[in-house]
Design a protein around this motif. Structure first.
Motif, short mmCIF file in Angstrom:
data_model
loop_
_atom_site.label_atom_id
_atom_site.label_comp_id
_atom_site.label_asym_id
_atom_site.label_seq_id
_atom_site.Cartn_x
_atom_site.Cartn_y
_atom_site.Cartn_z
N ASP A 190 31.80 47.57 47.36
CA ASP A 190 31.81 47.03 46.11
C ASP A 190 32.29 48.05 45.14
O ASP A 190 31.87 48.30 43.83
CB ASP A 190 30.27 46.89 45.67
N GLU A 191 33.37 48.61 45.45
CA GLU A 191 34.15 49.50 44.60
C GLU A 191 35.60 49.26 44.58
O GLU A 191 36.15 48.67 45.53
CB GLU A 191 34.01 50.93 45.02
N SER A 192 36.30 49.61 43.53
CA SER A 192 37.81 49.58 43.33
C SER A 192 38.58 50.32 44.64
O SER A 192 38.06 51.40 44.98
CB SER A 192 38.31 50.05 42.18
N ARG B 113 33.15 49.40 36.47
CA ARG B 113 34.00 49.71 37.37
C ARG B 113 35.40 50.30 36.87
O ARG B 113 35.41 50.57 35.76
CB ARG B 113 34.45 48.30 37.74
N VAL C 90 39.37 50.60 36.36
CA VAL C 90 40.56 49.77 36.39
C VAL C 90 41.63 50.66 36.18
O VAL C 90 41.78 51.44 35.14
CB VAL C 90 40.63 48.62 35.35
N VAL D 269 40.60 45.57 42.04
CA VAL D 269 39.34 45.84 41.34
C VAL D 269 38.04 45.31 41.60
O VAL D 269 38.31 44.02 41.83
CB VAL D 269 40.11 45.57 39.83
N ALA D 270 37.19 46.26 41.60
CA ALA D 270 36.00 45.54 42.01
C ALA D 270 35.38 44.69 40.78
O ALA D 270 35.58 44.97 39.79
CB ALA D 270 35.12 46.92 42.18
N GLU D 271 34.57 43.68 41.11
CA GLU D 271 34.21 42.68 40.24
C GLU D 271 32.65 43.12 40.00
O GLU D 271 31.59 42.51 40.66
CB GLU D 271 34.25 41.30 40.75
N ARG D 272 32.43 44.05 39.17
CA ARG D 272 31.15 44.40 38.75
C ARG D 272 31.19 45.13 37.44
O ARG D 272 32.30 45.48 36.73
CB ARG D 272 30.45 45.54 39.67
N GLU D 273 30.20 45.22 36.59
CA GLU D 273 30.06 45.80 35.19
C GLU D 273 30.78 46.93 34.83
O GLU D 273 31.46 47.20 33.99
CB GLU D 273 28.74 45.52 34.73
N SER E 229 37.00 46.73 49.77
CA SER E 229 36.53 46.69 48.41
C SER E 229 35.13 45.68 48.24
O SER E 229 34.06 46.09 47.86
CB SER E 229 37.45 46.07 47.13
N GLU E 230 35.09 44.96 49.12
CA GLU E 230 33.87 44.12 49.14
C GLU E 230 32.84 44.67 49.95
O GLU E 230 31.65 44.63 49.54
CB GLU E 230 34.29 42.62 49.91
#
Length: 261
Positions: free
Chosen positions: A107-109, A133, A135, A127-131, A103-104
């Protein structure tokens, strides 16, 4: 072959047959969580009612099947849930570092799934931490043929096990849901080493890429999930990352990774 050898061979064959029949009965019950009568089970698995009764009795003694009480019929028992829960707890612990790394990196779930009947069952997620994304809840069950996770798992099955899991025709979930012929072509390519993918087949605007993981705790799939507009432009790096993740996981907790192109 001596008579003793013949008797031993017959015994082994009989034992395998009983296991196969018990498996068929449990799959029938798994596809019908509301429960089934003995007659209904016998019809689904195409076995005599007396044979089904004997196998049900043995499964019930191990709490793998339970009765529905006064209403009659049978359903899967609590022991099966306990075994699945124990296995999933272990696989979640073992796979979490790889999920976080994937994921890191992308940069995706990311999610890990298994096959339950003809559904892809989400065991765990990151779950990716981005605006923007994706879930999704743990435990969600989706038609296997409409998800990359499910396709990867279906493609790993023999034709004998896979075909009964695919309705004909396939129910349409979105305008992008494949028909049966297209799906079978996709599964053949996946079986040869192609990363599974789907684009808007389950939810419009959502895409995913997935690959199977063969571990000593069973077969799972790991998938990258995100908005279609973002994922379709990064197909190659996603495929490479999933192959690399598969090799790392199977070196650590599975069997030797097979060659992938």
């Amino acid at each position: 072959m001596t008579q003793t050898d013949q008797a031993g061979e017959a015994g082994r064959h009989g034992g395998i047959q009983v296991i196969a029949r018990a498996g068929a009965i449990m799959r029938a019950l798994g596809d019908n969580p509301q429960g089934l009568s003995l007659a209904a089970i016998a019809q689904i698995v195409d076995l005599p009612r007396s044979t089904v009764q004997r196998i049900i009795t043995a499964l019930e003694a191990e709490y793998l099947v339970e009765t529905l009480g006064p209403v009659g019929g049978f359903r899967l028992g609590p022991a099966l849930g306990q075994l699945i829960s124990q296995t999933q707890t272990d696989i979640i612990t073992l796979l979490k570092p790889y999920m976080l790394e994937l994921s890191e990196q992308l940069d995706e779930s990311v999610c890990v799934s298994t096959l339950v009947g003809n559904k892809a069952y989400v065991v765990d997620r990151v779950v990716a931490e981005r605006e923007l994304r994706v879930v999704f809840p743990i435990g969600i069950k989706a038609p296997a043929y409409a998800t990359a996770s499910g396709k990867a798992l279906l493609a790993a099955l023999s034709d004998e096990w896979m075909q009964p899991l695919l309705p004909d025709p396939l129910p349409i979930v979105t305008p992008c849901t494949p028909d049966r012929i297209t799906l079978l072509e996709q599964l053949g390519q996946i079986a040869e080493g192609t990363v599974a993918e789907e684009h808007g087949e389950l939810i419009e605007g959502l895409s995913s890429f997935a690959i199977t993981l063969e571990t000593y705790l069973g077969r799972y799939s790991i998938a990258v999930v995100g908005p279609t507009a973002r994922l379709v432009t990064r197909r190659e790096p996603f495929q490479q990352a999933l192959h690399s993740c598969k090799q790392s996981v199977e070196r650590a907790i599975g069997r030797r990774a097979s060659h992938t192109s």
